[in-house]
Design a protein around this motif. Structure first.
Motif, PDB file in Angstrom:
ATOM      1  N   THR A 130      73.936  -1.773  27.233  1.00 12.27           N
ATOM      2  CA  THR A 130      75.062  -1.886  28.826  1.00 12.27           C
ATOM      3  C   THR A 130      73.447  -1.705  29.900  1.00 12.27           C
ATOM      4  N   ASP A 145      77.954  -1.517  35.715  1.00 12.31           N
ATOM      5  CA  ASP A 145      77.333  -1.538  34.490  1.00 12.31           C
ATOM      6  C   ASP A 145      77.213  -3.389  33.770  1.00 12.31           C
ATOM      7  N   ASN A 198      75.828   3.932  30.163  1.00 13.97           N
ATOM      8  CA  ASN A 198      74.962   3.689  30.653  1.00 13.97           C
ATOM      9  C   ASN A 198      73.555   4.947  30.793  1.00 13.97           C
ATOM     10  N   ALA A 258      82.225   0.071  25.414  1.00 17.35           N
ATOM     11  CA  ALA A 258      80.738   0.133  25.801  1.00 17.35           C
ATOM     12  C   ALA A 258      79.765   1.087  25.707  1.00 17.35           C
ATOM     13  N   ASP A 282      77.761  -5.098  30.685  1.00 16.03           N
ATOM     14  CA  ASP A 282      77.630  -4.665  28.810  1.00 16.03           C
ATOM     15  C   ASP A 282      77.245  -6.215  27.750  1.00 16.03           C
TER      16      ASP A 282
END
Length: 915
Positions: free
Chosen positions: A747, A707, A566, A563, A709
């Motif tokens: 993300t 988070d 962030n 991913a 994704d």
């Protein structure tokens, strides 16, 4: 023959002296303090009688002595001191014991009648007679408190007058003792030790009388005089000089002469004067302070409850009793000591929390030659606050539910002040509300449930905690008469989460400032909606790098690849907290992890004492365009594929995103909501449309703060795409098809909202935090205290709404009246351990117990002093039978000596006749 006559004459003199002393004893048999005397005789020097040896020459009286045991006399003084102290203490205790215990004069009956009237009013809140009775009983109760205080002050004044009288008696006795010292010294025969016995008796009697008034110690000087001391060696009589007792207007005992005087109040030990000082500074002071504490607790809590309610006219309540922190009262609680000029110090003492209030006075001192101060609780001599006088005024010092404010003046080393928070409180309590319509029986808030709610959630009626904030300012919610500012709506975003919004416009509720969002709801429990700590603050996560900020672009990666980070930075969050008990400040620093999730950061922050962190992530998928809705189309959220496939093709039950966009969006929402892995992360999704543009939107929230994704796999970048945003004003990010085996991914990071308990503050490094915003801004941490509370329980469903608004029809509302009635048994004193009646009951019990103990001790002391007196009398007292026997014995000796003289005379006559 001359020797015979001389012997007989000496015998006559000895017998005559003995008979005189015996007669003196008999004459003073009933004289108080008289000590039996006796003659001590010795033989006269013998004479040589030639070779025959020596012959006696008769007798003589060597001394006349008192029969006294000085140890018993000293013990009698000690026992007399103890007895008179206990008797005086007992007689005063019985006065206040009867005063407090009597139903007609004490406070218990008044409290019962007052709260009975309040309960009656709560049962019929619209009844004017019931309301009038409360006002009448409130006036009666405050008058009774005033009367009790006046009676205690009267007892104290009478005791002070009696102390003046006792001081004058003591002064007279001291002068008499000094004069007797001089007379005794003048009449003492040097070299023989012979002293005037009657003067010694008179002095002993005066010493005994003085011991009734004050505890003394007597030191014999060896020359016939005695010195008399008290306490820790303060002289009352030194030789032929005596000091004077004086009583100040404050009841302090001063001893000395002219400019040399000493305060011996704390050194008194026994006697009537010591008993009065102990009584005034002990149980009487405790009674005044406890009565004052009860009156403060009653006035404060009842006033607070009144101010939380609505009266019969729909207006916010007014105080029933006078304000315990009026400008007049806060200044009167500070008494200045003998401080150096100029006399310009200005101090005030506020009552902040009656629950923490003690019954003690306090001493505020600035140490000599320094700016350091110490505040000492006098009941246990414990230092409750200390520090430095800054010189910047006003300076406020907080301790034991009190706030001492140094308003200004020439504060300097050596200054001393006595703080009396409760002593005179019962004197000043009064009922200030007169209209029965002004009794605020209703609460100004009313809760409700939406008629369309599908769940089984129940909201409480709500209650008002306070109309003012921690600084005493009116809270925004109650700042305008006749409305709640703003009205609120509680909206359940899922069965376990809710948000609270400003419902001023029911058609478009808006977030609060600071927002209350993504709150966790526990089904089946009472869930409080709002904070109860007036000092609590909230920090809203709104840094520039949160969510999906400008500059974060989508990535194209191989399907199943890692991913996107962030982008969250490493920052420091420094927390400072002040211990409410000690005032000590502690600091703790938390460092965020690079690219760490909001969930992980919230876990770090929640480990700091006094900090509660709430993380969540929000994202929206919108503007979906699928002109070629066929394999390899796939939308993935946190690794979970949303589009179902069968045998390598899109499953028949999947709506066509191009032909049925609404159905397809609802399908995605259902796939997210039913996915167990996503549910574990707190995911929920809702299909809808933008209220302004009308564009379809798939709103997603992860209540864990994980988070998000989000990925798209599809062919043809221009025909298969959608936009992602973080549900804020940040720019949208467009994900486009990149062909089979490749994913367009982005993300979305989460946010963290912080709740800080009272006394906890936070700043960040850098100060302009990318996670929380500008920590130097004045509104960085905002008060989260609304001043009211409501709870929700049961099983609400997503979409259920509950409202909190102003109570516009309060005529028959008795919720606040019931809260008033509950104050009768509520533990509002003594750190939550005592109610009003409990505190008064403890006072009555303490006085009664001490009174009973004093009676027992007094009788024991009476018996002891009588025994000691009997012992003294058995040694020094006159026994008339014994003296009569002595008189006969001495008379016979006298007659016998007379016969010897007669024989000598006959012999002399015979001799003369023979010549």
């Amino acid at each position: 023959m001359s020797g015979l006559l001389s012997n007989a004459i000496s015998g006559l003199r000895v017998s005559q002296n003995a008979m005189r002393v015996t007669g003196h004893n008999i004459s003073n048999a009933n004289t108080e303090g008289y000590s039996r005397q006796r003659t001590d005789n010795i033989t006269r020097p013998e004479q040589k009688l030639g070779s025959a040896g020596y012959v006696g020459s008769g007798a003589q009286t060597e001394s006349i002595t008192r029969i006294v045991d000085q140890f018993v006399v000293g013990q009698l003084r000690t026992d007399t001191t103890n007895f008179h102290a206990l008797e005086k203490y007992k007689s005063n205790l019985e006065k206040i014991d009867k005063l407090f215990a009597d139903e007609s004069t004490g406070l218990s009956g008044g409290l019962k009648q007052f709260f009975a009237a309040v309960q009656n009013g709560a049962d019929n809140p619209s009844s004017s007679p019931a309301r009038q009775l409360i006002v009448t009983e409130a006036e009666s109760l405050s008058n009774r408190m005033n009367t009790l205080y006046d009676r205690l002050v009267s007892i104290e004044d009478n005791n002070r007058q009696e102390m003046n009288s006792i001081a004058e008696q003591a002064n007279g006795l001291a002068r008499n003792i000094a004069e007797l010292n001089k007379a005794i010294v003048d009449k003492t025969v040097p070299g023989t030790g012979n002293q005037p016995n009657d003067l010694l008796d008179r002095r002993d009697q005066k010493l005994k009388e003085l011991s009734e008034l004050v505890g003394i110690s007597v030191v014999n000087q060896g020359n016939g005089s005695v010195n008399v001391f008290m306490g820790q060696g303060q002289a009352i009589v030194v030789g032929t000089d005596s000091n004077r007792f004086n009583i100040t207007n404050r009841g302090e005992v001063i001893i000395g002469q002219d400019t040399r005087s000493y305060n011996v109040t704390e050194q008194l030990n026994g006697g009537q004067l010591g008993a009065l000082v102990d009584f005034n500074s002990g149980i009487l002071k405790t009674a005044k302070n406890e009565l004052g504490r009860i009156s403060l607790a009653l006035a404060s809590t009842f006033n607070d409850q009144q101010l939380r309610g609505l009266d019969l006219d729909g207006d916010y309540g007014q105080r029933l009793f006078n304000d315990i922190n009026s400008e007049e009262l806060i200044a009167q609680r500070v008494v200045s000591g003998a401080n150096a000029a100029p006399d310009d110090r200005q101090l005030s003492l506020r009552i902040d929390d009656v629950n923490q209030l003690t019954t003690s006075d306090y001493r505020f001192q600035i140490l000599d030659n320094s700016n350091n101060y110490v505040i000492t609780r006098q009941s246990d001599n414990e230092v409750v606050q200390q520090g430095l006088i800054t010189g910047g005024y006003p300076q406020t010092l907080e301790f034991d539910g009190l706030s001492l404010t140094l308003e200004g003046g020439s504060f300097q080393g050596g200054d001393s002040f006595t703080l009396k928070p409760t002593t005179d409180a019962a004197r000043y309590i009064e009922t200030t509300l007169s209209r029965p319509e002004d009794l605020a029986f209703a609460f100004p808030i009313r809760t409700g449930s939406d008629s369309g709610n599908e769940g089984g959630g129940l909201i409480s009626q709500g209650e008002v905690l306070s109309k003012v904030d921690a600084n005493g300012e009116v809270l925004p919610a109650f700042s305008q008469e006749g409305q709640l500012s703003p009205p609120l709506i509680v909206r359940f975003t899922s069965e376990t989460t809710y948000e609270i919004l400003d419902n001023s416009n029911p058609a478009d509720p808006q977030p609060l400032e600071p927002p209350i969002r993504e709150q966790i709801f526990i089904p089946g429990q009472e869930n409080a909606l709002f904070p109860t700590d007036p000092g609590e603050t909230r920090i809203t996560g709104e840094g520039a790098r949160l969510g999906l900020p400008e500059g974060r672009n989508p990535q194209v990666i191989a399907a199943g690849g890692p991913a996107q980070a962030n982008g969250y930075p490493v920052e420091q969050m420094r927390f400072q907290s002040v211990d409410p008990e000690t005032g000590a400040t502690s600091t703790q620093t938390v460092v965020s992890r690079p690219n760490g999730s909001a969930a992980a950061l919230a876990d770090q922050l929640s480990r700091v004492p006094g900090v509660s962190a709430n993380a969540f992530t929000s994202a929206t998928i919108t503007d979906m365009s699928f002109e070629d809705f066929s394999s390899p189309v796939q939308i993935t959220v946190n690794g979970e594929a949303l589009v179902e496939y069968q045998s390598g093709a899109i499953a028949p039950n999947v709506p066509d995103a191009q032909a049925e966009p609404v159905a397809f969006q609802e399908y995605l929402a259902e796939r997210i909501n039913s996915n167990e892995n996503l549910q574990t992360l707190g995911f929920r999704a809702q299909s809808g449309a933008n209220p302004i543009t009308g564009e379809l939107e798939l709103n997603m929230v992860a209540s864990s703060g994980a988070d998000m994704d989000i990925r798209l796999q599809a062919d043809n970048a221009t025909q298969n795409e959608f936009s992602v945003n973080d549900s804020t004003d940040n720019p949208y990010v467009r994900l486009t098809g990149q062909g089979a085996g490749n994913e367009s991914t982005v993300t979305v990071g989460g946010r963290v909202d912080l709740t800080l308990a009272d006394g906890v503050t936070m700043d960040t490094a850098p100060s302009n935090s990318q996670l929380f915003g500008d920590s130097d801004a004045s509104d960085f941490a905002q008060s989260s205290y609304l001043g009211y509370q409501a709870t929700i329980k049961g099983q609400p469903k997503a979409g259920d709404n509950f409202t909190i608004d102003f109570n516009s029809d309060a005529t028959n509302d008795n919720r606040n009246a019931l809260a008033m009635a509950a104050l009768e048994t509520a533990n509002i004193m003594g750190e939550g351990q005592l109610g009003l009646s409990d505190a008064y009951g403890q006072l009555v019990e303490q006085v009664g117990t001490e009174s009973a103990s004093a009676r027992t001790n007094t009788e024991a002391a009476r018996s002891l002093v009588e025994q000691t007196q009997a012992t003294r009398d058995s040694i020094s007292g006159v026994n008339l039978d014994e003296e009569a026997a002595n008189l006969i014995k001495f008379e016979q000796a006298y007659n016998a000596n007379s016969r010897v003289i007669s024989v000598a005379r006959d012999m002399f006559d015979t001799l003369l006749n023979s010549i």
